[in-house]
Design an enzyme around this catalytic site. Structure first.
Site, short mmCIF file in Angstrom:
data_model
loop_
_atom_site.label_atom_id
_atom_site.label_comp_id
_atom_site.label_asym_id
_atom_site.label_seq_id
_atom_site.Cartn_x
_atom_site.Cartn_y
_atom_site.Cartn_z
N ASP A 162 0.83 -1.22 0.00
CA ASP A 162 0.00 0.00 0.00
C ASP A 162 0.86 1.27 0.00
O ASP A 162 0.56 2.23 0.70
CB ASP A 162 -0.95 0.02 1.19
CG ASP A 162 -1.91 -1.16 1.21
OD1 ASP A 162 -1.90 -1.95 0.25
OD2 ASP A 162 -2.65 -1.30 2.19
N ASP A 183 -0.37 -4.54 -3.71
CA ASP A 183 -1.38 -3.49 -3.88
C ASP A 183 -0.76 -2.10 -3.70
O ASP A 183 -1.33 -1.24 -3.03
CB ASP A 183 -2.50 -3.68 -2.84
CG ASP A 183 -3.08 -5.09 -2.87
OD1 ASP A 183 -3.10 -5.71 -3.94
OD2 ASP A 183 -3.50 -5.57 -1.79
N ARG A 241 -5.98 -6.08 -8.88
CA ARG A 241 -7.02 -6.93 -8.31
C ARG A 241 -8.03 -6.03 -7.64
O ARG A 241 -7.72 -4.91 -7.21
CB ARG A 241 -6.43 -7.95 -7.35
CG ARG A 241 -5.66 -7.40 -6.17
CD ARG A 241 -5.13 -8.53 -5.31
NE ARG A 241 -4.51 -8.05 -4.08
CZ ARG A 241 -4.27 -8.83 -3.02
NH1 ARG A 241 -4.62 -10.12 -3.05
NH2 ARG A 241 -3.70 -8.34 -1.94
N TRP A 243 -10.09 -4.32 -5.12
CA TRP A 243 -10.38 -3.99 -3.72
C TRP A 243 -11.87 -3.70 -3.58
O TRP A 243 -12.50 -4.01 -2.57
CB TRP A 243 -9.52 -2.81 -3.30
CG TRP A 243 -9.54 -2.52 -1.83
CD1 TRP A 243 -10.11 -3.27 -0.84
CD2 TRP A 243 -8.95 -1.40 -1.16
NE1 TRP A 243 -9.92 -2.69 0.39
CE2 TRP A 243 -9.21 -1.54 0.22
CE3 TRP A 243 -8.23 -0.28 -1.60
CZ2 TRP A 243 -8.78 -0.60 1.15
CZ3 TRP A 243 -7.79 0.64 -0.67
CH2 TRP A 243 -8.07 0.48 0.70
#
Length: 333
Positions: A162, A183, A241, A243
């Site tokens: 993140d 991510d 992907r 979230w």
């Protein structure tokens, strides 16, 4: 080209300030042009207006309505920086991203955990490195952007999980370097990434993006235009992907190294997401760009389908993106 223009601009600014700072700001103050910015200098040696970046931000009045240009001298600034929502029109700028570093090392415990948090609108960041050194094991945000009309130029964002929480609002990233593993670009903003490099340090199971759009009505999503995707190994990361179930990400005219997994995209272990996520590619290149092996629920876009994602109008940028200030006024704090 952004970087050469920035180098020239700051070389001239530094020369003027070094040779005769008082004359420079006085001359700038004489022109009450609306385009003139208030110049605030941050210098750890004590030769500026403030030693810490947060102190300079705190000194900007609430409900600020004029451009404030906070020039950060080279150095490693070990601090968390928050630009609050009631302080718009601030620019934070180094002279060179490699030499101007804002660093912290904290996992995500609260909204105050990121190294830098931009909550204000009409913010600009230039020539900065923003990093979170926490490492593996938990989300650890380097930069959170939750203000509207925010732009970053020639900056670096470095973390692991993140790294860039591109949270909410309309954003523009130009010629930036973004590094992480899991991510590492995530959130629910409406953003355009132009000529940026995304570098995955994942050895397996990584993801470049995790966009969080939650309904078909939300005008959010990420567009990557003329970017470059690299990594530390072959087929170690997916492009994205979901979230959020309606996650929307497009890559156009982008070079993809073999770090990109053949399938390209992941449904985050929920096949229902395949019906609603919008994942597209258009005219990409490189060994990781072969759409023949992509998951069958992603899109190989036509020129008409791609057209809305490949201009600044995607983020209404024609209405709010602005050049750097050409004149400065003295800080009178």
């Amino acid at each position: 080209m952004e970087a050469p223009r920035g180098i020239f601009f700051f070389a001239v600014l530094a020369l003027l300030l070094r040779s005769s700072p008082n004359c420079f700001v006085a001359a700038a103050a004489a022109t009450d042009s609306p385009a003139a910015a208030v110049l605030v200098r941050v210098d750890q040696s004590g030769k500026g207006d403030f030693r810490r970046i947060q102190d300079a931000v705190d000194a900007v009045p609430s409900n600020n309505s004029q451009p404030v240009f906070i020039w950060i001298k080279p150095g490693i600034y070990k601090e968390k920086v928050i630009v609050p929502a009631d302080k718009p029109f601030i620019t934070l700028s180094g002279s060179n991203a490699v030499s101007t570093v804002i660093t912290w090392g904290e996992e995500w415990n609260s909204v105050d955990s990121p190294t830098v948090s931009i909550l204000a609108s009409d913010f600009v960041g230039r020539y900065l490195t923003i990093q979170n050194t926490f490492g593996e094991g938990a989300p650890a945000v380097a930069l959170r952007v939750a203000g509207d009309r925010v732009a970053f130029y020639a900056s670096r964002f470095i973390g692991f999980q993140d790294t860039l929480l591109d949270d909410a609002g309309r954003h523009y990233y130009s010629s930036c370097y973004i590094e992480g593993a899991t991510d590492f670009i995530c959130g629910n903003a409406l953003s355009l990434f132009e000529k940026c490099r995304l570098h995955s340090v994942s050895r397996s199971g990584g993801a470049f993006t995790a966009q969080r759009r939650t309904s078909a009505e939300e005008e959010t999503g990420y567009s990557f235009l003329q970017c470059k995707l690299t990594g530390v190994g072959a087929e170690t990361a997916v492009l994205g992907r979901p979230w959020g179930a309606y996650s929307r990400v497009v890559f156009a005219f982008t070079y993809m190294s073999n770090a990109v997994r053949r399938g390209g995209w992941d449904d985050w272990n929920d096949p229902i997401n395949r019906r609603t996520a919008y994942y597209g590619e258009y005219e990409c290149s490189g060994p990781g760009s072969n759409v023949a092996g992509r998951v069958d629920w992603s899109r190989n876009l036509s020129s008409d389908e791609a057209s809305r994602f490949v201009t600044k109008s995607w983020i209404d940028g024609q209405d709010w993106l602005r050049p750097p200030p050409g004149q400065f006024k003295n800080w009178r704090g």
